[in-house]
Design a protein around this motif. Structure first.
Motif, PDB file in Angstrom:
ATOM      1  N   LEU A  52      -1.711  -8.874   8.147  1.00  0.00           N
ATOM      2  CA  LEU A  52      -0.370  -9.367   7.856  1.00  0.00           C
ATOM      3  C   LEU A  52      -0.059  -9.530   6.371  1.00  0.00           C
ATOM      4  N   ASP A  53      -1.057  -9.752   5.538  1.00  0.00           N
ATOM      5  CA  ASP A  53      -0.788 -10.075   4.142  1.00  0.00           C
ATOM      6  C   ASP A  53      -1.045  -8.936   3.159  1.00  0.00           C
ATOM      7  N   MET A  54      -1.796  -7.939   3.549  1.00  0.00           N
ATOM      8  CA  MET A  54      -2.109  -6.852   2.625  1.00  0.00           C
ATOM      9  C   MET A  54      -1.049  -5.759   2.729  1.00  0.00           C
ATOM     10  N   LEU A  55      -0.920  -4.993   1.647  1.00  0.00           N
ATOM     11  CA  LEU A  55      -0.026  -3.844   1.658  1.00  0.00           C
ATOM     12  C   LEU A  55      -0.578  -2.774   0.734  1.00  0.00           C
ATOM     13  N   GLN A  56       0.011  -1.598   0.818  1.00  0.00           N
ATOM     14  CA  GLN A  56      -0.362  -0.488  -0.042  1.00  0.00           C
ATOM     15  C   GLN A  56       0.832  -0.177  -0.934  1.00  0.00           C
ATOM     16  N   GLU A  57       0.581   0.366  -2.128  1.00  0.00           N
ATOM     17  CA  GLU A  57       1.660   0.692  -3.043  1.00  0.00           C
ATOM     18  C   GLU A  57       1.470   2.115  -3.555  1.00  0.00           C
ATOM     19  N   GLU A  58       2.566   2.876  -3.535  1.00  0.00           N
ATOM     20  CA  GLU A  58       2.542   4.239  -4.055  1.00  0.00           C
ATOM     21  C   GLU A  58       2.823   4.215  -5.558  1.00  0.00           C
ATOM     22  N   GLU A  59       2.608   5.355  -6.207  1.00  0.00           N
ATOM     23  CA  GLU A  59       2.825   5.442  -7.652  1.00  0.00           C
ATOM     24  C   GLU A  59       4.251   5.086  -8.045  1.00  0.00           C
ATOM     25  N   ASP A  60       5.227   5.426  -7.197  1.00  0.00           N
ATOM     26  CA  ASP A  60       6.624   5.155  -7.522  1.00  0.00           C
ATOM     27  C   ASP A  60       7.031   3.710  -7.243  1.00  0.00           C
ATOM     28  N   GLY A  61       6.073   2.887  -6.826  1.00  0.00           N
ATOM     29  CA  GLY A  61       6.360   1.474  -6.577  1.00  0.00           C
ATOM     30  C   GLY A  61       6.735   1.150  -5.140  1.00  0.00           C
ATOM     31  N   ASN A  62       6.943   2.168  -4.306  1.00  0.00           N
ATOM     32  CA  ASN A  62       7.234   1.905  -2.899  1.00  0.00           C
ATOM     33  C   ASN A  62       6.019   1.257  -2.248  1.00  0.00           C
ATOM     34  N   ARG A  63       6.292   0.229  -1.467  1.00  0.00           N
ATOM     35  CA  ARG A  63       5.209  -0.468  -0.802  1.00  0.00           C
ATOM     36  C   ARG A  63       5.335  -0.277   0.700  1.00  0.00           C
ATOM     37  N   PHE A  64       4.189  -0.269   1.368  1.00  0.00           N
ATOM     38  CA  PHE A  64       4.185  -0.152   2.815  1.00  0.00           C
ATOM     39  C   PHE A  64       3.009  -0.929   3.368  1.00  0.00           C
ATOM     40  N   CYS A  65       2.960  -1.037   4.675  1.00  0.00           N
ATOM     41  CA  CYS A  65       2.009  -1.931   5.343  1.00  0.00           C
ATOM     42  C   CYS A  65       0.553  -1.574   5.061  1.00  0.00           C
ATOM     43  N   SER A  66      -0.314  -2.500   5.438  1.00  0.00           N
ATOM     44  CA  SER A  66      -1.749  -2.309   5.234  1.00  0.00           C
ATOM     45  C   SER A  66      -2.266  -1.148   6.074  1.00  0.00           C
ATOM     46  N   LEU A  67      -3.403  -0.635   5.680  1.00  0.00           N
ATOM     47  CA  LEU A  67      -4.039   0.435   6.447  1.00  0.00           C
ATOM     48  C   LEU A  67      -4.373  -0.021   7.864  1.00  0.00           C
ATOM     49  N   THR A  68      -4.741  -1.279   8.028  1.00  0.00           N
ATOM     50  CA  THR A  68      -5.065  -1.804   9.347  1.00  0.00           C
ATOM     51  C   THR A  68      -3.844  -1.756  10.251  1.00  0.00           C
ATOM     52  N   LYS A  69      -2.700  -2.168   9.734  1.00  0.00           N
ATOM     53  CA  LYS A  69      -1.471  -2.145  10.530  1.00  0.00           C
ATOM     54  C   LYS A  69      -1.010  -0.703  10.767  1.00  0.00           C
ATOM     55  N   GLU A  70      -1.130   0.137   9.764  1.00  0.00           N
ATOM     56  CA  GLU A  70      -0.750   1.545   9.912  1.00  0.00           C
ATOM     57  C   GLU A  70      -1.595   2.218  11.001  1.00  0.00           C
ATOM     58  N   ASN A  71      -2.897   1.959  10.995  1.00  0.00           N
ATOM     59  CA  ASN A  71      -3.771   2.529  12.027  1.00  0.00           C
ATOM     60  C   ASN A  71      -3.432   1.996  13.413  1.00  0.00           C
ATOM     61  N   ALA A  72      -3.008   0.744  13.501  1.00  0.00           N
ATOM     62  CA  ALA A  72      -2.624   0.177  14.794  1.00  0.00           C
ATOM     63  C   ALA A  72      -1.458   0.945  15.387  1.00  0.00           C
ATOM     64  N   VAL A  73      -0.495   1.275  14.557  1.00  0.00           N
ATOM     65  CA  VAL A  73       0.676   2.002  15.026  1.00  0.00           C
ATOM     66  C   VAL A  73       0.318   3.441  15.377  1.00  0.00           C
ATOM     67  N   LYS A  74      -0.528   4.061  14.597  1.00  0.00           N
ATOM     68  CA  LYS A  74      -0.872   5.464  14.843  1.00  0.00           C
ATOM     69  C   LYS A  74      -1.821   5.648  16.022  1.00  0.00           C
ATOM     70  N   ARG A  75      -2.685   4.655  16.272  1.00  0.00           N
ATOM     71  CA  ARG A  75      -3.698   4.799  17.330  1.00  0.00           C
ATOM     72  C   ARG A  75      -3.459   3.903  18.538  1.00  0.00           C
TER      73      ARG A  75
END
Length: 190
Positions: free
Chosen positions: A24-47
Motif C-alpha cells: 500500500l505504501d510503496m510506488l515506482q517512478e519513471e524518468e518523466d516523474g510519472n508514478r505508479f503502484c508498487s511491483l507487489t500490487k502490479e503483480n497482484a493485478v496481472k496474476r
C-alpha cells in the motif's frame, strides 16, 4: 478493504506490517516523474494473486488456520476486474481503436467496463452477504491486531529521487501536489 482484512483476519502472511508497507505504501517512478503502484500490487493485478516476498501468497484462512475463508473469492473476483481494466489501459496506450481488438480481447473490454459504475462491485459484495452464516463461520477477527506495535508512517516526507528500479514511499506524494498512490492515510494517521 485489504488493509483492514490483513490486520484483523487470519491469513498466510506472517510479516503483516512489511506487507502493508510494500503493497500500500510503496510506488515506482519513471524518468518523466510519472508514478505508479508498487511491483507487489502490479503483480497482484496481472496474476490475480497477491504475493509477498516472492514466495508467500496472501490467502485468508479461518481463525483455526484452515482454508475456507470466503473473502478469498471476493478478492479474486475483484482482481479479475482490475486485471481486465489494466489490460484495456495498456491496449489503449498502444492501439488507438479498442474496437479493432480481437474477439477474446473484447470480452476483456466488457469485463473492464464493469468498473465504470459501482454495480459490479455491489453485486460482488451482495453475493458475499448471501453466502449464509455457515460459510462465514469461524472467519472472525483474530485475537490480536496484526499491526499492534508497528510504527505509524510519518505524515509528511520529501520525495527522494531514487533509481527507477527501487520503489519509493508514497507518503512523499503529500508534499508534491500530485495524487497519492496510497489511500491508507486516514484521520487517525493525519
Amino acid at each position: 478493504m485489504l488493509f483492514y482484512a490483513v490486520q484483523y483476519l487470519a491469513h498466510t502472511i506472517s510479516n503483516t506490517s512489511g506487507f502493508i508497507t510494500e503493497y500500500l505504501d510503496m510506488l515506482q517512478e519513471e524518468e518523466d516523474g510519472n508514478r505508479f503502484c508498487s511491483l507487489t500490487k502490479e503483480n497482484a493485478v496481472k496474476r490475480r494473486r497477491i504475493m509477498f516476498a516472492r514466495t508467500y501468497y496472501l490467502v485468508f484462512t479461518r481463525t483455526t488456520g484452515e482454508p475456507g475463508n470466503p473473502i478469498n473469492s471476493l478478492i479474486i473476483a475483484l482482481l479479475k476486474l482490475f486485471e481486465a481494466r489494466y489490460k484495456v489501459i495498456e491496449h489503449k496506450k498502444t492501439l488507438e481503436d479498442v474496437a479493432k481488438l480481437p474477439e477474446a480481447a473484447t470480452q476483456t473490454v466488457d469485463l473492464a467496463a464493469q468498473l465504470d459504475t459501482h454495480i459490479a462491485v455491489l453485486r460482488l459484495f451482495g453475493g458475499m452477504m448471501m453466502l449464509g452464516r455457515e460459510q462465514w463461520q469461524d472467519t472472525g477477527v483474530v485475537d490480536k491486531v496484526a499491526l499492534e506495535g508497528a510504527r505509524p508512517m510519518p505524515r509528511r516526507r520529501k520525495l527522494r529521487k531514487l533509481d527507477l528500479n527501487i520503489p519509493i514511499r508514497a507518503e512523499g506524494a503529500l508534499d508534491t501536489g500530485r495524487p497519492r498512490a496510497s489511500k491508507r492515510f486516514t484521520a487517525s494517521t493525519a
